[in-house]
Every structure is written in structure tokens, then in C-alpha cells.
Write a protein that holds these residues in place. Structure first.
Motif, PDB file in Angstrom:
ATOM      1  N   ALA A 212      -0.893  -2.809  -0.090  1.00  0.00           N
ATOM      2  CA  ALA A 212       0.458  -3.163  -0.553  1.00  0.00           C
ATOM      3  C   ALA A 212       0.602  -2.940  -2.055  1.00  0.00           C
ATOM      4  CB  ALA A 212       0.761  -4.622  -0.202  1.00  0.00           C
ATOM      5  N   LYS A 213      -0.446  -3.250  -2.804  1.00  0.00           N
ATOM      6  CA  LYS A 213      -0.337  -3.218  -4.276  1.00  0.00           C
ATOM      7  C   LYS A 213      -0.790  -1.892  -4.877  1.00  0.00           C
ATOM      8  CE  LYS A 213       0.679  -7.692  -4.452  1.00  0.00           C
ATOM      9  NZ  LYS A 213       1.984  -8.210  -4.829  1.00  0.00           N
ATOM     10  N   LEU A 214      -1.759  -1.226  -4.233  1.00  0.00           N
ATOM     11  CA  LEU A 214      -2.308   0.022  -4.789  1.00  0.00           C
ATOM     12  C   LEU A 214      -2.376   1.079  -3.687  1.00  0.00           C
ATOM     13  CD1 LEU A 214      -5.295  -1.602  -6.766  1.00  0.00           C
ATOM     14  CD2 LEU A 214      -3.156  -0.742  -7.756  1.00  0.00           C
ATOM     15  N   PRO A 215      -1.215   1.500  -3.149  1.00  0.00           N
ATOM     16  CA  PRO A 215      -1.222   2.392  -1.988  1.00  0.00           C
ATOM     17  C   PRO A 215      -1.837   3.761  -2.258  1.00  0.00           C
ATOM     18  CG  PRO A 215       1.005   2.064  -2.837  1.00  0.00           C
ATOM     19  CD  PRO A 215       0.127   1.107  -3.567  1.00  0.00           C
ATOM     20  N   ASP A 216      -1.829   4.213  -3.509  1.00  0.00           N
ATOM     21  CA  ASP A 216      -2.441   5.520  -3.799  1.00  0.00           C
ATOM     22  C   ASP A 216      -3.962   5.471  -3.653  1.00  0.00           C
ATOM     23  OD1 ASP A 216      -2.283   3.777  -6.034  1.00  0.00           O
ATOM     24  OD2 ASP A 216      -2.834   5.418  -7.374  1.00  0.00           O
ATOM     25  N   LEU A 217      -4.546   4.307  -3.896  1.00  0.00           N
ATOM     26  CA  LEU A 217      -6.004   4.169  -3.783  1.00  0.00           C
ATOM     27  C   LEU A 217      -6.440   3.707  -2.404  1.00  0.00           C
ATOM     28  CD1 LEU A 217      -6.774   2.417  -7.197  1.00  0.00           C
ATOM     29  CD2 LEU A 217      -7.116   4.808  -6.601  1.00  0.00           C
ATOM     30  N   PHE A 218      -5.566   2.930  -1.737  1.00  0.00           N
ATOM     31  CA  PHE A 218      -5.921   2.350  -0.438  1.00  0.00           C
ATOM     32  C   PHE A 218      -4.798   2.658   0.553  1.00  0.00           C
ATOM     33  CE2 PHE A 218      -8.117  -0.103  -3.651  1.00  0.00           C
ATOM     34  CZ  PHE A 218      -9.399  -0.153  -3.153  1.00  0.00           C
ATOM     35  N   PRO A 219      -4.831   3.859   1.182  1.00  0.00           N
ATOM     36  CA  PRO A 219      -3.762   4.259   2.090  1.00  0.00           C
ATOM     37  C   PRO A 219      -3.664   3.322   3.295  1.00  0.00           C
ATOM     38  CG  PRO A 219      -5.271   6.069   1.642  1.00  0.00           C
ATOM     39  CD  PRO A 219      -5.883   4.855   1.054  1.00  0.00           C
ATOM     40  N   ALA A 220      -2.447   3.249   3.845  1.00  0.00           N
ATOM     41  CA  ALA A 220      -2.223   2.385   5.005  1.00  0.00           C
ATOM     42  C   ALA A 220      -2.911   2.963   6.230  1.00  0.00           C
ATOM     43  CB  ALA A 220      -0.735   2.246   5.261  1.00  0.00           C
ATOM     44  N   LYS A 221      -3.170   2.088   7.218  1.00  0.00           N
ATOM     45  CA  LYS A 221      -3.745   2.530   8.486  1.00  0.00           C
ATOM     46  C   LYS A 221      -2.874   3.651   9.043  1.00  0.00           C
ATOM     47  CE  LYS A 221      -6.107  -1.540  10.135  1.00  0.00           C
ATOM     48  NZ  LYS A 221      -5.925  -2.873  10.622  1.00  0.00           N
ATOM     49  N   GLY A 222      -3.499   4.697   9.545  1.00  0.00           N
ATOM     50  CA  GLY A 222      -2.715   5.777  10.125  1.00  0.00           C
ATOM     51  C   GLY A 222      -2.447   6.882   9.130  1.00  0.00           C
TER      52      GLY A 222
END
Ligand code: T5A
Length: 227
Positions: A212-222
Motif C-alpha cells: 500500500a505504501k511502497l507499491p514500486d518496491l512491493f508489487p501487489a499479488k498478481g
């Protein structure tokens, strides 16, 4: 050419909340996906910092609260200059096991030291570096105590007594409040996570907050592979 600064993500909370465990699981995922990162812990992480850590945590050592605060802050100054700033300059993600929020909870609130003076000393140590995100793990004291007993051993700070640790716990709980965060910009944004349940249940909550906070580093499931 634009140089992208790396990001600093901190794991915080009282003893036994599971910071080291969650940080290790996130590091495992980053390593498995060939994502560059640097993991550090406080106090310690440098030759000088490891000596300071031994002094600070050695059971039975007598120490004035001001000396204690300055030793934690000295360890931080060395870690930032030697490890954190160079890693951020390389554009890396830095994951830290504790940072200034611990000094606030343990030395300002727990020991009763004056906040403005401790904040100024911390600014000297960090040269104004603020975490991009703090993952604050919270769990009732009874669960944390059981985890600490299962782990075994108690260092000098862990042995500081129930009244001290009740103040520390209250300080960490206060940090979850947005108004508190607004008044403490030196701490950066804080995501409070329920650290009860199994390691994997907590990891799900931690990775949701990171996404939620760092989507570029931790992509969402899928999207790409998720933690
Ligand atoms: N300090 C630090 C200050 O006073 N001021 C400062 O400025 C700073 C930076 C550092 C001490 O210094 C103080 C705070 C600390 O007292 P430390 O050993 O580096 O000491 O850090 P601690 O936080 O004390 O380490 P802990 O191990 O106690 O806490 P963690 O890291 O939150 O917990 P973790 O992950 O090691 O887990 C503890 C046990 O619980 C189990 C683990 O396997 C382990 O055995 N566990 C779980 N069990 C069941 N379910 C889960 N979900 C679990 N997660 C972990």
C-alpha cells in the motif's frame, strides 16, 4: 541525470513483537527475487556500533539514562554514515531493525529524558534522515512475554522492570495516532500492524502495508511475484 535515492523502511515495536522475524522474512523474499537491499539493526551494524551494543545490553551494567541515550544515538550516527547513507546513495532499499522511534519510546518516554534535547541529538546523528516508512508491530504484552520466554535470555533493557516497559508500550501505541505522527515529522509515516497470530499471518499484514505504501518496491499479488 536524475539519481533516485533509495528508501529507508524501519521495523519498530516493543521486545518480542516479532520485528527481527518479519524483517528476515521480507529480506528472504527480496533476496529470492534478486532485489538489492541492505539490512541493518540497532544498536550495532558497524564495528563501533557492535561494541556500543555490547555495553548497552550487557546485563547488570550500571548506566546513567543520558549516557544510555547518547550511546544509542552514537551507534546510529556511525551506522548511518558508514552503511545507510552509502546504500541509499546507491539507490538501495534499506531495512532497519529499530531507529529513532525506539529512542523516543525507551529513552524519552521510558527513562523520562527531555524530548527536544534527545531529538536534537538524533538530528545531529542522522543529519536529518527520516524513514520513508516505519512498520510498527503491536501485540499485547502477554503474547510478547510468552515469545520472549520461549526465546530465552533477557538483556539489560529487557530487565528494566514492568513500570518502564509499560511506559514504552504506551509510547509505541501513541505513535500509531496520525495526530502524533503530524507532530513528529522526524519519525516519518508509521503503519501500525497487529503482530498477533502466526509468523505467516503477520507477514501477510506486513506485506499488505508495504504494498500500500511502497507499491514500486512491493508489487501487489498478481502483478509480479508477491511475498
Ligand atoms: N533500544 C534500542 C533502546 O532502548 N533505544 C534505542 O534507541 C534502540 C535502537 C535492543 C534493545 O535496545 C533497546 C530496545 C531493545 O530492548 P535487540 O535484542 O536488538 O535489543 O532487540 P529486541 O527488540 O529486544 O529483540 P527481540 O528479539 O526481543 O524482539 P523482536 O525482534 O521484536 O522479536 P523476534 O522477531 O526476535 O521474536 C522473538 C521470539 O518470538 C518468536 C521468534 O521466533 C522469537 O523466538 N516469534 C513468534 N512466535 C510466534 N508467533 C509469531 N508471529 C512470532 N514472531 C516471532
Amino acid at each position: 541525470m536524475t539519481v533516485t535515492r533509495g528508501r529507508l523502511v524501519v521495523f519498530e515495536g516493543p521486545e518480542g513483537a516479532g520485528k527481527t522475524t518479519q524483517l528476515r522474512l521480507v529480506c528472504d523474499w527480496l533476496a529470492a527475487h534478486q532485489r538489492p537491499f541492505t539490512g541493518v539493526r540497532e544498536p550495532g551494524g558497524t564495528a563501533l556500533g557492535n561494541e556500543i551494543r555490547r555495553m548497552l545490553l550487557e546485563p547488570g551494567r550500571e548506566m546513567n539514562a543520558r549516557a544510555e541515550a547518547l550511546l544509542f544515538i552514537a551507534s546510529r550516527a556511525e551506522l548511518i554514515a558508514e552503511v545507510v547513507k552509502p546504500a541509499l546513495a546507491r539507490g538501495e532499499l534499506v531495512l532497519a531493525d529499530r531507529f529513532f522511534l525506539s529512542t523516543y519510546a525507551y529513552q524519552v518516554v521510558g527513562r523520562g529524558l527531555p524530548f527536544e534535547e534527545v531529538r536534537a541529538a538524533n538530528k545531529l546523528a542522522t543529519a536529518g534522515l527520516v524513514p520513508d516508512l516505519t512498520i510498527l508491530l503491536t501485540v499485547p504484552a502477554a503474547i510478547r512475554d510468552a515469545r520472549i520466554v520461549a526465546r530465552g535470555g533477557a538483556d539489560r533493557i529487557e530487565s528494566a522492570g514492568d513500570a518502564f516497559h509499560a511506559l514504552v508500550e504506551r509510547a509505541f501505541n501513541d505513535c500509531a495516532d496520525l495526530a502524533w505522527q503530524g507532530a513528529h515529522p522526524e519519525c516519518g509515516p508509521i503503519a501500525s500492524i497487529d503482530a498477533g497470530g502466526s509468523e505467516n499471518e503477520v507477514l501477510d499484514r506486513v506485506t499488505s502495508a508495504l504494498t500500500a505504501k511502497l507499491p514500486d518496491l512491493f508489487p501487489a499479488k498478481g502483478d509480479v511475484a508477491h511475498v
